[in-house]
Design a protein around this motif. Sequence first.
Motif, PDB file in Angstrom:
ATOM      1  N   LYS A 304       0.843  -0.701   0.430  1.00  0.00           N
ATOM      2  CA  LYS A 304       0.021   0.205  -0.277  1.00  0.00           C
ATOM      3  C   LYS A 304       0.874   1.035   0.222  1.00  0.00           C
ATOM      4  O   LYS A 304       0.414   2.528  -0.801  1.00  0.00           O
ATOM      5  CB  LYS A 304      -1.338   0.023   1.343  1.00  0.00           C
ATOM      6  N   CYS A 305       1.689   1.096   0.623  1.00  0.00           N
ATOM      7  CA  CYS A 305       2.363   2.499   1.255  1.00  0.00           C
ATOM      8  C   CYS A 305       3.353   2.625   0.011  1.00  0.00           C
ATOM      9  O   CYS A 305       4.716   2.330  -0.661  1.00  0.00           O
ATOM     10  CB  CYS A 305       3.560   2.493   2.105  1.00  0.00           C
ATOM     11  N   PRO A 306       2.895   3.737  -0.978  1.00  0.00           N
ATOM     12  CA  PRO A 306       3.948   4.322  -2.038  1.00  0.00           C
ATOM     13  C   PRO A 306       5.642   4.764  -1.790  1.00  0.00           C
ATOM     14  O   PRO A 306       6.323   4.286  -2.406  1.00  0.00           O
ATOM     15  CB  PRO A 306       3.264   5.523  -2.429  1.00  0.00           C
ATOM     16  N   VAL A 307       5.893   5.190  -0.262  1.00  0.00           N
ATOM     17  CA  VAL A 307       7.266   5.541  -0.016  1.00  0.00           C
ATOM     18  C   VAL A 307       8.499   4.477   0.510  1.00  0.00           C
ATOM     19  O   VAL A 307       8.894   4.878   1.152  1.00  0.00           O
ATOM     20  CB  VAL A 307       6.868   6.679   0.491  1.00  0.00           C
ATOM     21  N   LYS A 308       7.771   3.241   1.037  1.00  0.00           N
ATOM     22  CA  LYS A 308       7.838   2.142   1.485  1.00  0.00           C
ATOM     23  C   LYS A 308       8.610   2.442   3.326  1.00  0.00           C
ATOM     24  O   LYS A 308       9.374   2.465   3.195  1.00  0.00           O
ATOM     25  CB  LYS A 308       9.430   1.643   0.871  1.00  0.00           C
ATOM     26  N   ALA A 329      10.258   9.041   6.178  1.00  0.00           N
ATOM     27  CA  ALA A 329       9.500   9.001   4.741  1.00  0.00           C
ATOM     28  C   ALA A 329       8.457   9.974   4.362  1.00  0.00           C
ATOM     29  O   ALA A 329       8.054   9.923   3.279  1.00  0.00           O
ATOM     30  CB  ALA A 329       9.845   8.368   4.025  1.00  0.00           C
ATOM     31  N   CYS A 330       7.487   9.097   5.963  1.00  0.00           N
ATOM     32  CA  CYS A 330       6.632   8.639   5.132  1.00  0.00           C
ATOM     33  C   CYS A 330       5.510  10.302   4.437  1.00  0.00           C
ATOM     34  O   CYS A 330       6.226  11.692   5.471  1.00  0.00           O
ATOM     35  CB  CYS A 330       5.095   8.888   6.325  1.00  0.00           C
ATOM     36  N   THR A 331       5.299  10.635   3.426  1.00  0.00           N
ATOM     37  CA  THR A 331       4.304  11.241   3.414  1.00  0.00           C
ATOM     38  C   THR A 331       2.975  11.661   3.595  1.00  0.00           C
ATOM     39  O   THR A 331       2.383  13.077   3.438  1.00  0.00           O
ATOM     40  CB  THR A 331       4.521  11.634   1.624  1.00  0.00           C
ATOM     41  N   LEU A 332       2.479  11.054   4.224  1.00  0.00           N
ATOM     42  CA  LEU A 332       1.015  11.104   5.130  1.00  0.00           C
ATOM     43  C   LEU A 332       0.272  11.340   3.885  1.00  0.00           C
ATOM     44  O   LEU A 332      -0.562  12.003   3.668  1.00  0.00           O
ATOM     45  CB  LEU A 332       1.239  12.494   5.999  1.00  0.00           C
ATOM     46  N   CYS A 333      -0.244  10.405   3.055  1.00  0.00           N
ATOM     47  CA  CYS A 333      -0.462  10.567   1.806  1.00  0.00           C
ATOM     48  C   CYS A 333      -1.883   9.426   2.199  1.00  0.00           C
ATOM     49  O   CYS A 333      -3.143   9.947   1.880  1.00  0.00           O
ATOM     50  CB  CYS A 333      -0.097   9.653   0.786  1.00  0.00           C
ATOM     51  N   ARG A 334      -2.229   8.947   3.576  1.00  0.00           N
ATOM     52  CA  ARG A 334      -3.109   8.214   3.785  1.00  0.00           C
ATOM     53  C   ARG A 334      -3.343   6.776   3.498  1.00  0.00           C
ATOM     54  O   ARG A 334      -4.443   6.533   3.359  1.00  0.00           O
ATOM     55  CB  ARG A 334      -4.252   9.038   4.353  1.00  0.00           C
ATOM     56  N   GLU A 335      -2.559   6.686   2.075  1.00  0.00           N
ATOM     57  CA  GLU A 335      -3.167   5.414   1.749  1.00  0.00           C
ATOM     58  C   GLU A 335      -2.962   4.150   2.685  1.00  0.00           C
ATOM     59  O   GLU A 335      -3.693   3.508   2.350  1.00  0.00           O
ATOM     60  CB  GLU A 335      -1.795   5.412   0.399  1.00  0.00           C
ATOM     61  N   CYS A 336      -2.436   4.106   3.186  1.00  0.00           N
ATOM     62  CA  CYS A 336      -2.242   2.810   4.837  1.00  0.00           C
ATOM     63  C   CYS A 336      -3.372   2.645   5.491  1.00  0.00           C
ATOM     64  O   CYS A 336      -3.843   1.837   5.853  1.00  0.00           O
ATOM     65  CB  CYS A 336      -1.137   2.363   5.029  1.00  0.00           C
ATOM     66  N   ILE A 337      -4.074   3.885   5.674  1.00  0.00           N
ATOM     67  CA  ILE A 337      -5.172   3.377   6.171  1.00  0.00           C
ATOM     68  C   ILE A 337      -6.350   3.564   5.802  1.00  0.00           C
ATOM     69  O   ILE A 337      -7.619   3.671   6.097  1.00  0.00           O
ATOM     70  CB  ILE A 337      -5.155   5.005   7.338  1.00  0.00           C
TER      71      ILE A 337
HETATM   72  S1  SF4 Z   1       0.267   7.936   5.315  1.00  0.00           S
HETATM   73 FE1  SF4 Z   1       1.396   5.660   5.274  1.00  0.00          FE
HETATM   74  S2  SF4 Z   1       1.061   4.914   2.879  1.00  0.00           S
HETATM   75 FE2  SF4 Z   1       1.381   7.100   2.687  1.00  0.00          FE
HETATM   76  S3  SF4 Z   1       3.586   7.303   3.138  1.00  0.00           S
HETATM   77 FE3  SF4 Z   1       2.847   7.136   5.215  1.00  0.00          FE
HETATM   78  S4  SF4 Z   1       3.568   5.217   6.377  1.00  0.00           S
HETATM   79 FE4  SF4 Z   1       2.900   5.273   3.421  1.00  0.00          FE
END
Ligand code: SF4
Lengths: 390, 116
Positions: A304-308, A329-337
């Motif tokens: 799920k996480c684009p930035v690993k 590295a997290c960009t807080l794209c919120r893909e993982c939730i």
């Molecule tokens: S919000 Fe979740 S999916 Fe997005 S970069 Fe951070 S850890 Fe990865």
Amino acid sequence: MSSSDMSDLDAHLEEAKKRIMNMPEVPMGQLPPHLQRQRTRVFCGSDAPTNTESIQYSGAYASMGVDNSLRLDQFIKNFKVEVIQIKHDVKPNYEYFMEFDMIGIDAALANAFRRILISEVPTMAIEKVLIANNTSVVQDEVLAHRLGLIPISIDPRLFEYMSENDTPNEKNTIVFKLHVRCTHGRLTVRSDELMWLPNGSGFAMETDTYSDKKSNPKTYTSFSCSQDSLPEFCDNPISLTHSDIIIAKLAAKQEIELEAHAVKGIGKTHAKWSPVATAWYRMLPEVELLQEIEDQLAEELVKKCPVKVFDIEDIANGKKRATVARPRACTLCRECIRGEDWENRVALRRVKDHFIFTIESTGALPPDVLFTEAVKILEDKCERILSELS
Amino acid sequence: MNAPDRYERFVVPEGTKKVSYERDTKIINAASFTIEREDHTVGNILRMQLHRDPNVLFAGYKLPHPLQYKIIVRIHTASQSSPMQAYNQAINDLDKELDHLKTVFEEEVLKHSRDY
Ligand code: SF4
């Protein structure tokens, strides 16, 4: 409702009240963990962030016996800086930036530095362009604007501001000359064609008397000496940061002849004086797994996480488990939730007082010097609004 | 052209004071400070610093209009202190904090350049 139900409820309420007032698990003078977390973290839910405000009011937790005021010595004890990287490679890839962490300050201060870096740290930029000839397709004003945006690599602290009634002299003006002519075909004019004139303007001012024509004609600047004889410039001549910026393109027989005068200024007046390409900050991301995530789910999460941010580690008897490997590295794209139940497995937060600050310099000054200059400017402001009160 | 001069955003006009102080006539220990040619950069950190002072009951700032280059800081303190005292202390503390911040930053940069 029967009376026995009522008394049950009463007893229950009594019990609850006692629990609230005592909170035996929370020692006095300390915030319960959930409040502490609300104070120090921004929560990032799948719909919106919550607890985004910074709680500054000194008495915010007075009822819990917690003093929220911040005194100088506490600040000094908690404050930390960590430099992550500084890049000073001017050529060939023009990397000129730094990244550092500031821990223990409020967003208000971090933002003040950002604002000052962008709009109040001075640099030199081309402000006046005297065009003698321009037969190119680029109009005069567009050409002047393009010239203004070219970064000049010279320490602005060596120069003075030029105010309205000042005459341009060697302490406040840098003069560049550009004279190109295309003889045949096409010609691309790049910034390395701009020649520094240490003696000031070469254009004579028009005078209506013919008497002093023989003697030195008056030019648009009045330099009392050549700039390259000054100690600060004799062994590092003034140049532009980049030599390959395209200024204009000429067709056969087109010509540009002009003189550009650079002065000192700040980004508030015009963005061309901004010393940074950009300066920004972000809060440190914090990723927490709320439960063990194993096998299939773990692999799903990593994907799920684009930035690993997540990794998989092997645990006993052939099972796999997800771990948080690179939260920074997290960009807080919120893909993982996103999606069913994931919000119960992963918590995303940001640390409110930990700022990852990045400064990209345009090349006039190294980024670390820019930051110290910004702090000095803010100090001056403080001193000024204090001393001028009386 | 009728555009205002560009320097008007940061040059305090002659005859105007950089900071002026006005006491509230209705509430004791309340006052507003008008700071000329400043904006959110100073206003926000000043407010932050004032909020941390246990004697300050209220502190806030406003930029009355984007084309009026001034901010108004309003302070209301408890009786042990006064707006003037709170203001002075907040700025003095800020100044010292910044000084500390600068030394720490410079040390770290030095350390970093030595390490790499
Ligand atoms: S919000 Fe979740 S999916 Fe997005 S970069 Fe951070 S850890 Fe990865």
